[in-house]
Design a protein around this motif. Structure first.
Motif, PDB file in Angstrom:
ATOM      1  N   SER A   1       0.836  -1.222   0.000  1.00 42.79           N
ATOM      2  CA  SER A   1       0.000   0.000   0.000  1.00 42.79           C
ATOM      3  C   SER A   1       0.862   1.261   0.000  1.00 42.79           C
ATOM      4  O   SER A   1       0.381   2.345  -0.320  1.00 42.79           O
ATOM      5  N   ARG A   2       2.132   1.135   0.414  1.00 43.02           N
ATOM      6  CA  ARG A   2       2.993   2.333   0.494  1.00 43.02           C
ATOM      7  C   ARG A   2       4.432   1.859   0.374  1.00 43.02           C
ATOM      8  O   ARG A   2       5.047   1.438   1.350  1.00 43.02           O
ATOM      9  N   SER A   3       4.951   1.933  -0.864  1.00 42.25           N
ATOM     10  CA  SER A   3       6.260   1.310  -1.151  1.00 42.25           C
ATOM     11  C   SER A   3       7.389   1.952  -0.348  1.00 42.25           C
ATOM     12  O   SER A   3       8.423   1.333  -0.118  1.00 42.25           O
ATOM     13  N   GLU A   4       7.169   3.220   0.128  1.00 39.65           N
ATOM     14  CA  GLU A   4       8.250   3.860   0.883  1.00 39.65           C
ATOM     15  C   GLU A   4       8.196   3.494   2.368  1.00 39.65           C
ATOM     16  O   GLU A   4       9.021   3.931   3.159  1.00 39.65           O
ATOM     17  N   GLY A   5       7.195   2.694   2.759  1.00 39.92           N
ATOM     18  CA  GLY A   5       7.113   2.282   4.169  1.00 39.92           C
ATOM     19  C   GLY A   5       6.626   3.416   5.050  1.00 39.92           C
ATOM     20  O   GLY A   5       5.983   4.362   4.578  1.00 39.92           O
ATOM     21  N   LYS A   6       6.952   3.373   6.344  1.00 37.29           N
ATOM     22  CA  LYS A   6       6.389   4.347   7.293  1.00 37.29           C
ATOM     23  C   LYS A   6       7.436   5.267   7.893  1.00 37.29           C
ATOM     24  O   LYS A   6       7.133   6.424   8.190  1.00 37.29           O
ATOM     25  N   LEU A   7       8.653   4.795   8.103  1.00 34.61           N
ATOM     26  CA  LEU A   7       9.627   5.540   8.918  1.00 34.61           C
ATOM     27  C   LEU A   7      10.326   6.631   8.112  1.00 34.61           C
ATOM     28  O   LEU A   7      10.465   6.526   6.891  1.00 34.61           O
ATOM     29  N   ARG A   8      10.724   7.691   8.818  1.00 33.63           N
ATOM     30  CA  ARG A   8      11.306   8.856   8.166  1.00 33.63           C
ATOM     31  C   ARG A   8      12.823   8.723   8.053  1.00 33.63           C
ATOM     32  O   ARG A   8      13.501   8.353   9.022  1.00 33.63           O
ATOM     33  N   LEU A   9      13.350   9.077   6.900  1.00 27.94           N
ATOM     34  CA  LEU A   9      14.782   8.926   6.639  1.00 27.94           C
ATOM     35  C   LEU A   9      15.620   9.812   7.558  1.00 27.94           C
ATOM     36  O   LEU A   9      16.575   9.360   8.198  1.00 27.94           O
ATOM     37  N   GLN A  10      15.279  11.092   7.646  1.00 31.87           N
ATOM     38  CA  GLN A  10      16.119  12.042   8.384  1.00 31.87           C
ATOM     39  C   GLN A  10      16.038  11.844   9.896  1.00 31.87           C
ATOM     40  O   GLN A  10      17.036  12.009  10.601  1.00 31.87           O
ATOM     41  N   PHE A  11      14.829  11.492  10.383  1.00 37.68           N
ATOM     42  CA  PHE A  11      14.625  11.484  11.838  1.00 37.68           C
ATOM     43  C   PHE A  11      14.766  10.096  12.468  1.00 37.68           C
ATOM     44  O   PHE A  11      14.978   9.972  13.671  1.00 37.68           O
ATOM     45  N   GLU A  12      14.561   9.032  11.654  1.00 39.47           N
ATOM     46  CA  GLU A  12      14.572   7.671  12.211  1.00 39.47           C
ATOM     47  C   GLU A  12      15.590   6.784  11.480  1.00 39.47           C
ATOM     48  O   GLU A  12      16.478   6.201  12.071  1.00 39.47           O
ATOM     49  N   GLY A  13      15.458   6.668  10.159  1.00 46.60           N
ATOM     50  CA  GLY A  13      16.312   5.741   9.404  1.00 46.60           C
ATOM     51  C   GLY A  13      17.789   6.060   9.510  1.00 46.60           C
ATOM     52  O   GLY A  13      18.595   5.206   9.912  1.00 46.60           O
ATOM     53  N   ASN A  14      18.172   7.291   9.182  1.00 45.83           N
ATOM     54  CA  ASN A  14      19.594   7.646   9.206  1.00 45.83           C
ATOM     55  C   ASN A  14      20.225   7.515  10.593  1.00 45.83           C
ATOM     56  O   ASN A  14      21.249   6.837  10.748  1.00 45.83           O
TER      57      ASN A  14
END
Ligand code: AHG
Ligand code: MN
Ligand code: MN
Ligand code: MN
Length: 307
Positions: free
Chosen positions: A243-256
């Motif tokens: 439903s959302r290929s980019e997923g849920k988590l934010r790159l700048q605030f969570e992923g990185n």
């Protein structure tokens, strides 16, 4: 143990001092406020309160030229050297957003990670990434990253270019309890977000393999789940979904920031194809990404499944 860079040390000391206050301030701030954050998520009072507390304090640090958070639309260009912090305001209408950000460090914050766990009184976190300005930036531009875990004990995991350390936070002070934190060789736990029917076929295949090998640990706050992985070894993921290929988590605030911590601890991070830290950001400070962190072998296998 203090961090050699005085600005990074000031950021870390401010976050660890504020953590005690944030933890105590959660009581009575659990209610939804009827507003959404830039990611379209319902905000609870504690999301906004923690963001304003951290924005005021971090943007007042000399050498911090930008403050950004999951809970506010725009990146704030801090007054920085003259010490006038961005006074609190949830829609980023403070500070001078027009001026090009100066050199110095940009701080990206998830003030309360897993804030939906407030209702059920489960673990939550605070995530801080210290980047070479300006934002949005690549994870490789991080000079330090930390997360606070509000568990039975309040702890902080801090990764700098040299090492990863764990602290107990009590009474506004940080007490070193583990130096040179590294991911255990043998993986033990896994945790995957998103609804199973919404997983892609390729990810489902991978998950079915992992489920036969490791123990499920998924608590709904990434920091709680990642701390399990850093403690016992394993893999945490919030995949891209049908439903959302980019997923849920934010790159700048969570992923990185979390990718940086786990890689500094000898593990790997990935967006399914490459290290999160090498992902070229768009100009959307709130962009989402699939997030995977954990033992190198498990992330390598994931990328093979998704390729
Ligand atoms: P936040 O509370 O900062 O928005 O983060 C919540 C994130 C992350 O902490 C967690 O891994 C994920 O949302 C849980 O999502 P689900 O509720 O879909 O499992
Ligand atoms: Mn949120
Ligand atoms: Mn979060
Ligand atoms: Mn959050």
């Amino acid at each position: 143990m203090t961090v050699s860079d005085p600005v990074v040390e000031a950021v870390v000391a401010t976050v660890s001092r504020s953590a005690t206050e944030i933890r105590q301030g959660l009581v009575g701030r659990r209610g939804a406020v009827g507003e959404e954050n830039p990611s379209g998520e319902t905000q609870v009072e504690a999301d906004i309160w923690a963001d304003e507390l951290l924005a005021d304090r971090l943007s007042a640090i000399d050498g911090v030229s930008q403050y950004a958070s999951e809970e506010r639309e725009a990146v704030i260009d801090c007054a920085g050297s003259d010490g006038g912090g961005a006074s609190a305001g949830n829609d980023g209408d403070n500070g001078d957003e027009s001026a090009a950000p100066r050199d110095g460090y940009a701080v990206a914050v998830d003030p309360l990670d897993g804030s939906s766990n407030l209702t059920s009184n489960n673990a939550m976190g605070t995530i801080v990434g210290v980047y070479d300005a300006p934002l949005p930036a690549r994870g490789e531009d991080l000079v330090a990253a930390a997360y606070v875990l509000y568990g039975p004990i309040t702890t902080m995991l801090l990764a700098t270019e040299d090492t990863v350390s764990e602290y107990e936070l009590t009474g506004g002070e940080r007490r070193l309890i583990r130096e040179d934190v590294t991911l255990p060789e043998e993986p033990v736990v896994y945790g995957f977000g998103g609804r199973v029917p919404d997983w892609t076929d390729a990810f489902s295949e991978y998950a079915r393999e992992i489920e036969t090998e490791l123990k499920l640990r998924y608590g709904g706050a990434m920091i709680g789940d990642v701390n399990q992985v850093l403690t016992y070894g394993g893999v945490f993921g919030y995949p891209g979904l049908k439903s959302r290929s980019e997923g849920k988590l934010r790159l700048q605030f969570e992923g990185n920031p979390v990718g940086y911590i786990v890689e500094q601890a000898g593990g790997r991070s990935s967006n399914g194809e490459q290290s999160l830290l090498t992902v070229e950001p768009t100009d959307d400070i709130h962009e989402r990404t699939p997030v995977f962190v954990g033992n190198e072998s498990l992330i390598d296998r994931l990328e093979t499944h998704l390729s």
